[in-house]
Design a protein around this motif. Structure first.
Motif, PDB file in Angstrom:
ATOM      1  N   SER C 133     -43.815   6.760  14.730  1.00 20.18           N
ATOM      2  CA  SER C 133     -42.782   6.870  13.845  1.00 20.18           C
ATOM      3  C   SER C 133     -41.639   6.078  14.745  1.00 20.18           C
ATOM      4  N   ARG C 140     -44.682   0.255  14.860  1.00 21.17           N
ATOM      5  CA  ARG C 140     -45.347   1.067  14.068  1.00 21.17           C
ATOM      6  C   ARG C 140     -46.531   0.487  13.847  1.00 21.17           C
ATOM      7  N   SER C 162     -46.148  11.754  10.606  1.00 23.91           N
ATOM      8  CA  SER C 162     -45.332  10.308  10.578  1.00 23.91           C
ATOM      9  C   SER C 162     -45.366   9.842   9.060  1.00 23.91           C
ATOM     10  N   ASP C 166     -41.927   7.700   6.502  1.00 24.13           N
ATOM     11  CA  ASP C 166     -42.025   6.220   6.782  1.00 24.13           C
ATOM     12  C   ASP C 166     -41.256   5.364   5.642  1.00 24.13           C
TER      13      ASP C 166
END
Lengths: 397, 246, 651
Positions: C133, C140, C162, C166
C-alpha cells in the motif's frame, strides 16, 4: 584375352610396373623391413596416400568416365572405415577387458564381459549398451563383408532413387552432397551408435598382432594398400577398355543417344555408382587403420569435393590421371599444412604456408579448371602425341 | 497389309500449347514414309512420342504383331523392341572411334553385366566391316568419330541405326547440310533399308522427298492434313494454303 | 479480523507488564532477543514474523532499520535502539517506539546488529506486505514482484486489503490477479479456492500452472490392508501394471522395511567370491562359473550349506505384494479441490497445446525466412541463370564480415546496421561481378566445372577470411531495440530479431520478384537464360546481363549475410553451414522460380521444425531426416514444388 587387354592398354602395365617398383623401393628402405631410411610414420603416410589414390580411381570411373559428379564417394570411403573400425575397436577392447577381468575371484560371464566392453566403448557418449548395428562386430569376416556391402547397398538404394527420377548433372551432384551431409549429421549424433563425433579410435592397434612390431604391421598395411590399388586399377582399366567402357563414355557424352540405342542408362549408372562405392569402401577400410581414427568430420561433404578436385587436377577420364592427382595434391597438402614448408618473407608480410596453402590450392584449382581442363595427366598426351602423332591414347580424350 | 506401328488419337499439350492434336498414323512392316510439314507442325514431338521421350496426354501407340502399347515402355525398352531413331543434329559419340560407335549399336544383349563380359567375336567384326562398307566409312573405322565430316557423321549415325537391326527407323532430316552427292548416297541407304523394314523420314526438302519416291504424310498443327503420293498431296488445296499462306 | 487484533493487543498489554517502561516493539524484540542476536538465516524467521505480524504501527520502520543495520543493542540493559553513527565513531541512540533521543554512547557500550544478506532477504520479504500500500507505485510493484516470487499465506489478507484503495489501474489489476493465485493456494475457504481455480483456468500463464500443479501432486504410498478413508486417493495401483512394476512395488516394501531385499546377480557374485575354497565354490570349480546358470547352481549349493541367505522366488515376492495395497495419494486432502485443479489443468493443457502449435508455426515461419534469405540470392544465380556457385555461402559470410567491420567503425548499432546493409550489397555485388567476369563466364556450357571452380573460390575465400579475421567468432550486434521478444503469452513468443528477419525476407522477396518481373534487367535476364542467341540478336548484350544478374544474386547473399550474422556466429564457416540447405531449398522449390524458392524454404523450414518438435533434443537428427525426406521428395517431383513444364524446362 588378358594379353590383348594389356597390349591394347599400354598405360596399365606401365602403371603397375611403377607401382611395383615403388613398393619394392619402400620395402627395401623402410623401418619395418629394410634399411630404415624411411620411417614407419612416413610409410603410413604413403600407405594412406595409396588408399586415396584408389578412391580417386573409383571417382574417375564414376565422374571421368560416366559423367556423374558424385559428391558422396568420401562418405562410402568413411563407411568402409567405420565397418572395419567396429571390429578393430570391439576386438581390441575385448582383449583389454578380458585381461583386466582375469584376476577377479569369480571369472566373468559373457554378459559381464560384453557389458564391460560396452561401457568402455560407449561410456564416452553416455551409454553402455551395444547398439543393434554392432551385432556382427565380433566377427571379422562379416565386418569385412560389410566393408563392401554397406557402402554398396547405400549406393544402390540412393542411386536407384536418384537415377530413376532422372536426376542428372549438377542436380545429382547436389543430391549426392545432401546424402553425404545427411550421413555425416547422422553420425555426429551420440545416438547414432557409432560414438557420435568421437568416432572410432585406436584403430592402429590390430588385435592379435600385439607381438608383431608396429613397424612391421605398418608395412603389411602398406603392401595391402599397394595391392588394392593395383587390383583396383586393373579392374577399372578392364571395365573402361571394353564395350562397357564405350557405353559409359557414351552416357557421359550423350545420355539420350545411348538410351535410344536401347541401353538402360539408369542400370549402367547404378552399376558404376555402386561398384565404385564398394571400391571406395575397401579403400576406406585400408585407410583408417593407418590413420588410427575415423569420425564423422571425415565424411563431411567437403571431403568428397576435394576428391573431385584431385581427379580434376590429375586429369579426369584417364585412370593414371586420378592417381597422379590424388598423390600430388594430398602429399603437397600434407607438406604445406604440416608446417615444414619454408615461409616466404616478402619484407612487409611473411606468407606462412599453413595459412595460405588453402588459398593457393583453391585458386590453383580455378586456374586448372579454366586453363588446363585435362589436368596434369594432359602432359602425358604431349609426350605420347609427339611419339605417335595422331593416334589418341587409350583413355579417350 | 499388316500394321507395324499404329498411332491413334494422340494429343499432347505443353503449357497450354497443343503440340499434337488427335493425331493418327499407321505404317506397315516394310514401307518408306516421308513426313513433311511446316515448322511447329509437331514432327519432332511425334517422334518423341513414338520413342518414349514424351508421354502423350491421351491416345494409343500400338506396336508390332503382338499389339503391345509403347506408352508404358521406357526409351531403352522401345529401342530394344526395334525402333531406331536418328536425330536431326548428327549425334554420334565423338570421342570414340567409328568402330566403337558401331560395335556399341550392334544388336546384342544390353544389360550391364552381359555388356561387361562381352567380347566381340569374328561375326561382330564382319558385321561392322559390312556396315562400314555400306555407309562408306571402311577407311575411317579406326578414326575418332569427332574428326569425321558432317555428312560422314550422318552416315555413321544411319549405320548405327542399321546395326541395331530395327524394324522401324525414324529419321529426322537426314539430308540437312549435305552436298548433292552425299544426298544421293543417303537416299540409296534409306531406300535400301526400306526394303526390309519400315522407314519414316521427316524432311523439309521436297526434292529429297521426291527422290525417296514414297507415300507422304503432311502434318499441320499437330494433326494429319493430307496423306498420299507426293504429287497428290502437293496438289491438295489445304496443303498449298498451309505452305504458301503462312 | 478486528477481533483478532484486539486479542493480540490484549496479549501484548499483558506481556508489556514484564517490561515496564518499554513500548510494544521493544517488547517483541526482547521476546526474540536470542534469535536476533544470533542472526542466522535458518532461525530468524519467527522473530521477523513476530514483528511483521504484530500490527504495531512502527513495525515496518523497525524492519527497515534492522535491515539497514541501524539497530543497536545497549550492553548495559540489553535494550534495542536505533543508532546513528556520529563523527567520532560514537553512536547516538534513539528509542525505537517513541523516537526519543537517548544520547551518545561510546563504541564499547553498544553492539551493532548486523544481519547478513540472507537475513536481510528474509526481512525484505516480510516488508513486502507493508509496501503493498506504499504511496510510491514503484515500491508497490517491487512488493508485488517479491510476493509473486515468494508467495505466503499471511500476505493474502494484506493484499486483499490493499486492492480497493490502489489508484493505479494496472497495478490494481495485477494485484487482483495475484490475489486469485494466492487464493488458490492459501485461502482457508474451500469454495473460494475452487472459484479461483475455475476463474484462472482460462489462462495459460506459467504461474497459474505453477499454482495448480502442487494441488494435484501425488505420492505413491503403500498400505497394509485398505487405504484409510480420510486420504484423498488419486488412483489405486496394481503391482505389475504399467504405472507400477512388480520390482518397483517390492522395492518400496524393502525401503519401508516391510520385506527382505532380493538377491541380485551382483550379490550372487560377491557371495560366491567370499566362499571360494581351494578352487571350489559350493563344490563347483571356479573356472566353470562363466554362465549365470552355473553361478546360480553354485549359490544354491551355498544356500543348502546355510552359508548364504536363500533366494526369494517370484512366488515369495508375489505373496508379499498381495498383502499390501498401493495407491497414489494427493497431498491435498480435499477431493473437491484436487478435482477442480485437475479439470482446470486439463483445460489449460488443451490451450497450451494449441498455443504450442501456434508457437511452432511461428518458429517454422522464422526458420523459413532464414532459409529463404540464404537461398534467394541462389534462386537468382542458380535458379534463374543456372550457374551453380559453390562460393555463394562465402558471399553470405562476406556480407556478415562487412557488417562486423562497419560496426568497428560506427559504434551505434542502429546506424551501423543500416549502413551495413547497402555496403554489404555493394561489396558482394562487386565480388560477384568479379567472379562472373574472371571465372564463370568461361564455363557457361560446362556446369560441372563451374561447380568445381567456384568450390576452389569457396575454399580460398574461407581461408582468406580465417587469415584476416582469425578463427574465433566475431560479434555482429543487433541494435538494442531488437533485443527483446514479441510475447503474446507465456507459450507464444518470438524474438524481435526473428521478426526483423522475417520482415527483411518479405521485403527481399518482393524486391527480387519486382526486379525479375517488372524491370528491363529481369526481362533481359530471362531472355538470355532461355535463348542467348535470340536475345543477342535482339540487341541484348548477354555479357552485361549475365554480369549484372550474377552481381544481383551475390549482392543479395551479402545482405542476407548481415541478417544471418545478427543471430549466428560470424566465422569463416558461416556460409558453409547454409550452402547445402540453400541449394536444397532452390531445388525443392523448383528451379527458375522465386515463388518456388519461397515454397521450398517454407517446406524445409516447417519440416525441420516439425521434426524437431517430436524430438526436441536432437536437431542433428531433424536435419538428417529432413534431407532424407528431400531425397525421397525429389523422386515424386524431380523438378520441384513449382515446376516449369514443357520443352522450356529442357531435359
Amino acid at each position: 584375352m588378358q594379353q590383348g587387354f594389356l597390349s591394347k592398354n599400354p598405360s596399365v602395365p606401365v602403371f603397375l610396373g611403377i607401382l611395383a617398383a615403388f613398393t619394392l623401393l619402400i620395402t627395401l628402405t623402410a623401418e619395418g623391413t629394410g634399411t630404415g631410411a624411411v620411417s614407419a610414420t612416413f610409410v603410413k603416410v604413403l600407405g594412406r596416400t595409396l588408399c586415396l589414390a584408389l578412391i580417386a580411381v573409383a571417382m574417375d570411373l564414376v565422374w571421368g568416365y560416366t559423367g556423374i559428379l558424385s559428391l558422396g564417394h568420401f562418405a562410402f570411403f568413411g563407411l568402409g572405415g567405420y565397418m572395419i573400425g567396429m571390429w578393430l575397436m570391439y576386438q581390441r577392447t575385448r582383449d583389454i577387458v578380458v585381461a583386466s577381468l582375469a584376476d577377479t575371484p569369480i571369472p566373468a560371464t559373457e554378459t559381464e564381459i560384453n557389458d564391460a566392453i560396452g561401457n568402455q566403448i560407449f561410456g564416452v557418449v553416455g551409454s553402455s549398451e551395444f547398439p543393434a548395428i554392432w551385432v556382427f562386430a565380433d566377427s571379422l569376416p562379416i565386418q569385412l563383408a560389410l566393408v563392401v556391402l554397406v557402402p554398396g547397398v547405400l549406393a544402390l538404394v540412393f542411386g536407384w532413387l536418384a537415377f530413376r527420377a532422372r536426376v542428372t548433372g549438377v542436380y545429382l551432384s547436389i543430391l549426392t552432397q545432401a546424402m553425404t551431409l545427411a550421413l555425416a549429421l547422422y553420425l555426429f549424433q551420440n545416438e547414432s551408435g557409432l560414438r557420435g563425433n568421437n568416432g572410432l579410435s585406436g584403430l592402429q592397434n590390430i588385435p592379435g598382432l600385439e607381438a608383431v612390431p608396429p613397424a612391421t604391421v605398418t608395412m603389411w598395411f602398406f603392401w595391402a594398400s599397394a595391392l588394392a590399388l593395383g587390383l583396383g586399377y586393373l579392374l577399372a582399366a578392364w571395365i573402361v577398355s571394353g564395350k562397357f567402357g564405350s557405353v559409359i563414355r557414351g552416357i557421359r557424352d550423350n545420355e539420350a543417344r545411348v538410351r535410344f540405342l536401347g541401353y538402360s542408362v539408369e542400370a549402367y549408372k547404378l552399376t558404376v555408382f555402386t561398384l565404385t562405392a564398394c571400391i571406395a569402401g575397401v579403400a576406406g577400410a585400408l585407410y583408417y587403420p593407418q590413420a588410427g581414427i575415423v569420425n564423422p568430420a571425415e565424411i563431411a561433404p567437403i571431403a568428397s569435393i576435394y576428391l573431385a578436385v584431385w581427379v580434376a587436377i590429375g586429369g579426369r577420364g584417364r585412370l593414371y590421371g586420378a592417381v597422379i592427382g590424388a598423390v600430388v595434391v594430398s602429399m603437397l597438402s600434407t607438406w604445406f599444412t604440416g608446417g615444414r614448408a619454408p615461409d616466404i618473407n616478402l619484407g612487409f608480410y611473411t606468407i606462412k604456408w599453413v595459412d595460405w596453402w588453402q588459398v593457393a590450392l583453391g585458386l590453383s584449382f580455378v586456374l586448372v579448371t579454366l586453363f588446363a581442363p585435362k589436368g596434369i595427366g594432359g602432359l602425358v598426351d604431349i609426350f605420347t602425341d609427339r611419339r605417335k602423332a595422331g593416334v589418341a591414347g587409350e583413355a579417350g580424350k | 497389309m499388316s500394321t507395324l506401328l499404329e498411332v491413334s488419337g494422340v494429343s499432347v499439350t505443353f503449357d497450354g500449347f497443343r503440340a499434337i492434336n488427335n493425331l493418327s498414323f499407321q505404317i506397315g512392316p516394310a514401307e518408306m514414309r516421308a513426313i513433311i510439314g511446316p515448322n511447329g507442325a509437331g514432327k519432332t514431338t511425334f517422334m518423341d512420342i513414338v520413342t518414349g521421350k514424351t508421354k502423350p496426354d491421351e491416345g494409343r501407340v500400338i506396336w508390332g504383331d503382338e499389339n503391345v502399347s509403347l506408352l508404358k515402355m521406357s526409351e531403352a525398352q522401345i529401342a530394344r523392341a526395334g525402333i531406331g531413331r536418328k536425330f536431326q543434329k548428327p549425334t554420334v559419340f565423338e570421342e570414340q572411334t567409328v568402330r566403337a560407335n558401331l560395335l556399341m549399336a550392334l544388336k546384342h544383349e544390353r544389360s550391364p553385366l552381359q555388356v561387361l563380359f562381352f567380347k566381340a567375336g569374328p561375326t561382330d567384326a564382319e558385321r561392322v566391316e559390312e556396315l562400314a562398307a555400306e555407309i562408306g566409312l571402311t577407311e575411317q573405322l579406326e578414326r575418332i568419330s569427332g574428326e569425321l565430316s558432317h555428312g560422314q557423321k550422318q552416315w555413321l549415325e544411319i549405320g548405327m541405326l542399321l546395326a541395331q537391326d530395327p524394324r522401324l527407323l525414324l529419321v529426322d532430316e537426314p539430308a540437312a547440310g549435305m552436298t548433292p552427292s552425299e544426298r544421293e548416297h543417303t537416299t540409296s541407304l534409306l531406300v535400301q533399308a526400306a526394303k526390309t523394314r519400315a522407314v519414316v523420314v521427316v524432311e523439309h526438302d521436297m526434292e529429297f522427298v521426291r527422290r525417296l519416291n514414297c507415300k507422304v504424310t503432311v502434318l499441320h498443327e499437330g494433326s494429319v492434313l493430307a496423306e498420299g503420293g507426293l504429287d497428290h498431296v502437293t496438289q491438295n488445296q489445304k496443303v498449298i494454303d498451309v505452305y504458301l499462306g503462312r | 479480523m478486528k477481533r483478532i487484533l484486539l486479542a493480540f493487543w490484549a496479549v501484548l498489554l499483558w506481556t508489556g507488564l514484564a517490561y515496564a517502561q518499554t513500548g510494544p516493539l521493544q517488547t517483541i524484540l526482547q521476546e526474540n532477543r536470542d534469535l536476533i542476536e544470533k542472526s542466522s538465516r535458518q532461525t530468524i524467521q519467527p522473530a521477523i514474523n513476530a514483528i511483521a505480524d504484530s500490527g504495531v504501527p512502527g513495525a515496518a520502520d523497525l524492519l527497515v532499520t534492522w535491515e539497514a543495520r541501524q539497530m543497536y543493542l545497549r550492553d548495559s540493559d540489553g535494550l534495542f535502539f536505533r543508532g546513528v553513527e556520529e563523527a567520532d565513531r560514537n553512536t547516538r541512540l534513539f528509542d525505537l517506539d517513541t523516537g526519543e533521543d537517548m544520547g551518545v554512547y561510546e563504541r564499547g557500550a553498544v553492539d551493532q546488529i548486523r544481519p547478513n544478506s540472507g537475513v536481510q532477504g528474509l526481512i525484505n520479504a516480510a516488508l513486502v506486505r507493508f509496501r503493498l500500500s506504499d504511496p510510491d507505485p514503484k515500491a508497490r510493484i517491487a512488493a508485488l514482484q517479491s510476493l509473486e516470487r515468494r508467495p505466503d499465506a499471511e500476505s493474502l489478507e494484506l493484499l486483499r486489503d490493499s486492492i480497493p484503495g490502489d489508484p493505479d489501474p494496472a497495478i490494481k489489476a495485477r494485484k487482483e490477479r495475484l490475489e486469485r493465485l494466492l487464493t488458490i493456494t492459501y485461502d482457508p475457504d474451500e469454495s473460494a479456492r475452487i472459484a479461483a481455480i475455475e476463474e484462472m483456468s482460462s489462462e495459460v500463464a506459467v504461474d497459474v500452472r505453477a499454482a495448480l500443479n502442487p494441488l494435484v501432486a501425488t505420492q505413491t504410498r503403500v498400505f497394509e490392508g485398505a487405504v484409510p478413508a480420510d486420504l484423498n486417493v488419486a488412483r489405486m495401483l496394481e503391482p505389475g501394471s504399467d504405472a507400477l512394476s512388480r520390482e518397483a512395488a517390492y522395492e518400496m516394501l524393502v525401503a519401508a522395511g516391510n520385506a527382505p531385499a532380493r538377491i541380485t546377480p551382483a550379490d550372487v557374485k560377491a557371495a560366491l567370491g567370499e566362499h571360494v575354497d581351494g578352487g571350489l565354490v559350493g563344490g563347483v570349480p571356479v573356472h566353470s562359473l562363466i554362465t549365470d546358470e552355473a553361478r546360480y547352481g553354485a549359490y544354491a549349493a551355498l544356500v543348502r550349506g546355510g552359508l548364504v541367505p536363500p533366494f526369494l522366488t517370484d512366488d515369495d515376492v508375489e505373496r508379499t505384494l498381495a498383502a499390501y495395497t498401493f495407491a497414489e495419494i494427493y497431498s491435498d486432502p480435499s477431493p473437491a479441490i484436487t478435482d477442480a485443479a485437475g479439470d482446470a489443468l486439463e483445460k489449460i493443457e488443451l490451450k497450451v497445446g494449441l498455443y504450442t502449435f501456434v508457437d511452432l508455426v511461428l518458429d517454422a515461419l522464422s526458420l523459413t525466412s532464414i532459409y529463404f534469405l540464404a537461398a534467394i540470392g541462389l534462386a537468382v544465380t542458380f535458379g534463374v541463370m543456372g550457374v551453380i556457385n559453390m562460393a555463394h555461402g562465402e558471399f553470405i559470410m562476406m556480407g556478415a564480415y562487412t557488417g562486423y567491420v562497419i560496426q568497428q567503425i560506427i559504434p551505434d548499432h542502429t546506424i551501423s546496421i543500416l549502413v551495413a546493409l547497402p555496403v554489404a550489397f555493394v561489396v558482394t555485388f562487386l565480388a560477384g561481378v568479379l567472379l562472373e567476369r574472371l571465372v564463370i563466364r568461361w564455363l557457361y556450357d560446362r556446369p560441372l566445372e563451374t561447380l568445381l571452380a567456384t568450390f576452389g573460390v569457396s575454399i580460398a575465400l574461407q581461408q582468406l577470411a580465417k587469415n584476416i579475421f582469425g578463427t574465433q567468432a566475431r560479434p555482429l550486434t543487433a541494435p538494442a531495440w531488437l533485443d527483446g521478444a514479441v510475447t503474446f503469452n507465456d507459450v507464444v513468443s518470438i524474438s524481435s530479431i526473428r521478426v526483423a528477419i522475417f520482415v527483411l525476407a518479405a521485403i527481399f522477396f518482393a524486391l527480387v520478384l519486382l526486379v525479375m518481373k517488372r524491370t528491363r534487367l529481369g526481362l533481359e535476364t530471362r531472355a538470355v537464360t532461355q535463348n542467348p542467341r535470340m536475345a543477342a540478336s535482339m540487341g541484348i548484350d548477354p555479357n552485361r546481363v549475365n554480369m549484372l544478374t550474377f552481381g544481383l544474386g551475390s549482392g543479395i547473399a551479402g545482405v542476407a549475410g548481415v541478417a544471418i550474422g545478427l543471430f549466428a556466429q560470424v566465422t569463416s564457416e558461416l556460409g558453409q553451414a547454409y550452402i547445402v540447405q540453400s541449394f536444397m531449398t532452390v531445388v525443392v522449390g523448383g528451379v527458375g522460380n522465386i515463388w518456388g524458392t519461397l515454397a521450398g524454404a517454407a517446406m524445409i523450414g516447417s519440416l525441420q521444425k516439425g521434426i524437431e518438435f517430436f524430438n526436441p533434443a536432437n536437431t542433428l537428427a531433424a536435419q538428417t531426416y529432413m534431407i532424407v525426406f528431400i531425397i525421397i521428395f525429389i523422386q515424386f517431383r524431380p523438378r520441384g514444388i513449382i515446376a516449369l513444364r514443357g520443352r522450356a524446362a529442357g531435359d
